[in-house]
Scaffold this motif. Structure first.
Motif, short mmCIF file in Angstrom:
data_model
loop_
_atom_site.label_atom_id
_atom_site.label_comp_id
_atom_site.label_asym_id
_atom_site.label_seq_id
_atom_site.Cartn_x
_atom_site.Cartn_y
_atom_site.Cartn_z
N ILE A 1 1.84 2.56 -10.98
CA ILE A 1 1.84 3.05 -9.59
C ILE A 1 0.56 2.62 -8.89
O ILE A 1 0.59 2.07 -7.78
CB ILE A 1 1.97 4.59 -9.55
CG1 ILE A 1 3.36 5.02 -10.01
CG2 ILE A 1 1.71 5.11 -8.14
CD1 ILE A 1 3.51 6.51 -10.18
N LEU A 2 -0.57 2.83 -9.58
CA LEU A 2 -1.86 2.41 -9.00
C LEU A 2 -1.82 0.91 -8.72
O LEU A 2 -2.21 0.45 -7.64
CB LEU A 2 -3.01 2.75 -9.94
CG LEU A 2 -4.37 2.27 -9.44
CD1 LEU A 2 -4.86 3.14 -8.31
CD2 LEU A 2 -5.40 2.25 -10.57
N VAL B 1 0.72 -1.11 -8.22
CA VAL B 1 1.62 -1.50 -7.13
C VAL B 1 0.99 -1.19 -5.77
O VAL B 1 1.00 -2.03 -4.86
CB VAL B 1 2.98 -0.77 -7.27
CG1 VAL B 1 3.80 -0.92 -5.99
CG2 VAL B 1 3.75 -1.32 -8.45
N VAL B 2 0.39 0.01 -5.65
CA VAL B 2 -0.20 0.38 -4.36
C VAL B 2 -1.37 -0.55 -4.02
O VAL B 2 -1.45 -1.12 -2.93
CB VAL B 2 -0.66 1.86 -4.36
CG1 VAL B 2 -1.42 2.18 -3.09
CG2 VAL B 2 0.53 2.79 -4.52
N VAL B 3 -2.27 -0.74 -5.00
CA VAL B 3 -3.45 -1.57 -4.75
C VAL B 3 -3.02 -3.02 -4.46
O VAL B 3 -3.54 -3.66 -3.55
CB VAL B 3 -4.44 -1.50 -5.93
CG1 VAL B 3 -5.55 -2.53 -5.76
CG2 VAL B 3 -5.03 -0.11 -6.04
N SER C 1 -0.14 -4.08 -3.24
CA SER C 1 0.47 -4.17 -1.90
C SER C 1 -0.59 -4.29 -0.83
O SER C 1 -0.50 -5.13 0.07
CB SER C 1 1.30 -2.91 -1.60
OG SER C 1 2.35 -2.78 -2.50
N ARG D 1 -1.23 -7.85 1.36
CA ARG D 1 -1.01 -7.87 2.81
C ARG D 1 -2.31 -7.87 3.59
O ARG D 1 -2.39 -8.42 4.68
CB ARG D 1 -0.15 -6.69 3.22
CG ARG D 1 1.27 -6.83 2.74
CD ARG D 1 2.05 -5.56 3.00
NE ARG D 1 3.44 -5.73 2.64
CZ ARG D 1 3.89 -5.72 1.39
NH1 ARG D 1 3.04 -5.57 0.39
NH2 ARG D 1 5.17 -5.90 1.13
N ALA E 1 -7.01 -1.10 5.82
CA ALA E 1 -6.78 -0.34 4.60
C ALA E 1 -7.45 -1.00 3.41
O ALA E 1 -8.00 -0.33 2.53
CB ALA E 1 -5.27 -0.18 4.35
N LEU F 1 -10.19 0.70 1.17
CA LEU F 1 -9.91 0.87 -0.25
C LEU F 1 -11.01 0.25 -1.10
O LEU F 1 -11.46 0.84 -2.08
CB LEU F 1 -8.56 0.20 -0.56
CG LEU F 1 -7.83 0.70 -1.79
CD1 LEU F 1 -7.59 2.19 -1.66
CD2 LEU F 1 -6.50 -0.02 -1.93
N LEU G 1 -13.07 2.42 -3.68
CA LEU G 1 -13.01 2.12 -5.11
C LEU G 1 -14.39 1.74 -5.63
O LEU G 1 -14.82 2.18 -6.69
CB LEU G 1 -12.01 0.98 -5.38
CG LEU G 1 -10.55 1.35 -5.14
CD1 LEU G 1 -9.64 0.21 -5.56
CD2 LEU G 1 -10.17 2.61 -5.89
#
Lengths: 325, 298
Positions: free
Chosen positions: B40-41, B43-45, B47, B51, B269, B273, B277
């Motif tokens: 999950i982490l 995929v989000v990071v 994405s 982009r 974003a 991020l 991080l």
């Protein structure tokens, strides 16, 4: 200063002859004021929220809680639809996140090779650091379309006989909100559970394994019962987080639906998201006051959640004390 | 005894096999859960990185957005970056001394009952949702003085206070009592012992706690919507005005229908991020290091 005062003061001092130091008094005073300030701050928050909600409280009373609809044109406001949306999204997220979080915690404490544990723990906890607005952005532009194109039609065609899985019209739905909230509370529940599982005394686990149980039977018979209270508290805290989350839900839940729908694949709205969405459009006094009323519900809920989690932890600790004896 | 029980007794191996299969199945599920958590982490990071990276350029950081832009105008979000810096800086300046003083009182002066009471208050403060803090500051400041960076910073500081205080209490509790006793026994006053001997031991912990708190509030949107969101598009650093911030900008751009706005939202974003991080991982690393050092001292 009279002699009487001097002796009286000397008697109160622990060591005769030691001066009362201005610096000590000053630091204790300033630090004490700061601590008092924190307490006052909490009181002030409660007071300001109640104060702001006063107009709406006196206009709608408790009927606000059950009235469904948010109608600025006719000045008729109610929290019913948002309470429903909040309950569905946060309970749904908790139901999805808890088993997954327990699985992660068990993986990290019982199964994973030692070199994997540190990095995976850090990665899962990093998930908690991602801002809700970024998860919401991902939810609305990436997750939503994928769910709308693939997942929701598939679930509807196979499980459509259950009213929860109705037809979908958009990617911004209650279901999307549930998944986004699941991601947000997952690291909370899993990191607390992991700490609890680490704290289970090894002799209990070894005793179970020594009796010939499999690893799963040991987990079910020793680890889970031993940590039950703490896991419940972790779930309560996760629920609190899900209920209070405004931004991500406002982005992905569609949010223009103020009513009640059991179809997870339709749009919905929650208490917190409704406040967030109205930030530009609130105009009349009653309108703003009703937003404060929604905030009051959230504030009361967050207080209850915190106290409840404390009580559960304390009861769990007492039971563990009995077990240990 | 029923027939089934008898047959089970006669064939103990079947039961053992079933127990092992259940065990294997559960182990597999736990492995999958661990993998899913990391995925999950990822995929989000991924994405955001994919982009955001294509849109990330110097214009984003140096140019202000152009309202009602027609055609291919170079747009940035410099106003939001400046605004976020101002807000987070102000919030830290308010919450840091306040939080440290609360922690000093709780750990060095307060009787046990008061200590538990203040601890409970900090926990409850930490649990108040950001959006509620937003409308609280709206009622406290914005109703009378209008939106401003000050109002937004107060809201962020309310969120930071329990984080900073908790982190400081934790490290203060790690300072060995022998240090305090040695200093007091040499006749050093209590206040100088606290500020000159005990507090310097905890600087590392306070820095990491503050970094984590900064990382947390830098991404907060909810408390700013009602306090500091109706901002202009020019680059401004006057805290008396409402300033645009990165999280609010992402929120507004994500609600827009224009794909060009989405692209800028992704880029912002990504920057946010990376900052979060970087600071939370650094803080984690520093915390682990200073804890080892304090552990050695005891």
């Amino acid at each position: 200063m009279s002699t009487l005062d001097a002796t009286g003061e000397a008697a109160r001092r622990p060591f005769p002859g030691r001066r009362v130091r201005t610096g000590d008094v000053l630091l204790q005073g300033v630090a004490g004021l700061a601590a008092l300030g924190a307490v006052v701050l909490l009181g002030l928050i409660a007071y300001k929220i109640v104060d702001g909600a006063r107009l709406s409280l006196s206009t709608f009373g408790l009927g606000f809680l059950t009235h469904v609809g948010w109608d600025p044109v006719h000045s008729r406001f109610g929290a019913g639809g948002f309470l429903f949306g909040t309950a569905v999204t946060s309970i749904g997220a908790l139901l999805l996140a808890t088993p997954l979080a327990l699985g992660i915690a068990l993986f990290l404490t019982e199964l994973a090779p030692r070199w994997i544990r540190g990095p995976v723990t850090a990665l899962v906890e990093t998930l908690a650091a991602i801002p809700s607005v970024v998860i919401g952005l991902w939810g609305i532009l990436v997750l939503g379309p994928v769910l709308h194109d693939h997942v929701m039609p598939a679930l509807h065609s196979t499980l459509g006989f259950i009213p929860l899985f109705g037809p979908s019209t958009t990617g911004s739905t209650i279901f999307t909100a549930i998944l986004v909230l699941t991601i947000m509370i997952l690291p909370i529940v899993s990191s607390i559970s992991r700490e609890l599982f680490v704290g289970v005394p090894p002799e209990l686990k070894e005793a179970a394994l020594g009796l010939g149980t499999t690893r799963w039977e040991m987990v079910r018979g020793v680890v889970l019962p031993y940590t039950r209270g703490g896991v419940a508290a972790a779930m309560i805290l996760g629920l609190g987080r899900a209920v209070g989350e405004a931004i991500a839900v406002a982005q992905v839940s569609g949010a223009f639906n103020n009513g009640i729908s059991w179809n997870l694949f339709s749009s919905g709205n929650t208490l917190a998201a409704q406040i967030a969405l109205e930030y530009q459009s609130a105009e009349t006094n009653l309108d703003v006051s009703s937003l404060f009323y929604l905030g009051l519900i959230l504030l009361v809920f967050s207080l209850v959640v915190n106290l409840l989690a404390r009580v559960v932890v304390r009861r769990g600790a007492r039971r563990q004390g009995v077990l240990a004896r | 005894m029923s027939a089934a029980d008898v047959s089970a007794l006669q064939r103990p191996n079947d039961r053992l096999r079933r127990r092992r299969v259940v065990n294997r199945g559960m182990e597999l599920l736990a492995w999958l859960a661990g993998a899913l958590g990391v995925a999950i982490l990822g995929v989000v990071v991924w994405s955001v990185a994919k982009r955001g990276a294509s849109e990330l350029n110097l214009d984003l950081l140096t140019k202000a957005p152009v309202p009602f832009a027609i055609g291919n105008v170079k747009q940035g979000l410099a106003n939001a970056f400046v605004g976020s810096l101002v807000l987070v800086g102000l919030a830290t300046a308010m919450a840091l001394p306040f939080g440290i003083l609360v922690a000093i009182y709780v750990n060095e002066f307060a009787p046990r009952a008061v200590r538990n009471g203040v601890g409970l208050v900090l926990d409850v403060l930490n649990g108040v949702p950001g959006i509620v803090v937003g409308i609280f500051v709206f009622g406290l400041v914005v109703v009378s003085h209008g939106q401003s960076a000050y109002a937004g910073a107060i809201a962020l500081a309310v969120l930071m206070l329990p984080l900073v205080a908790r982190a400081t209490i934790e490290v203060l509790a790690l300072v060995p009592n022998t240090l305090r006793e040695a200093s007091l026994a040499l006749g050093v006053p209590r206040w100088r012992t606290t500020l000159g001997i005990v507090l310097p031991q905890t600087v590392g912990g306070i820095v990491t706690g503050t970094m984590l708190a900064v990382a947390r509030v830098a991404g907060e949107t909810a408390p700013l919507l009602f306090t500091c969101s109706l901002a202009g598009t020019s680059i401004d650093s006057n805290p008396g005005h409402a300033l645009q911030t990165i999280p609010v900008a992402i929120f507004e751009l994500s609600e827009s229908a224009d794909p060009a706005d989405h692209a800028r939202a992704w880029a912002a974003a990504l920057v946010l991020l990376l900052f979060i991080l970087f600071s939370s991982l650094t803080a984690r690393w520093l915390a682990a290091r200073s804890r080892r050092k304090l552990g050695r001292a005891t």
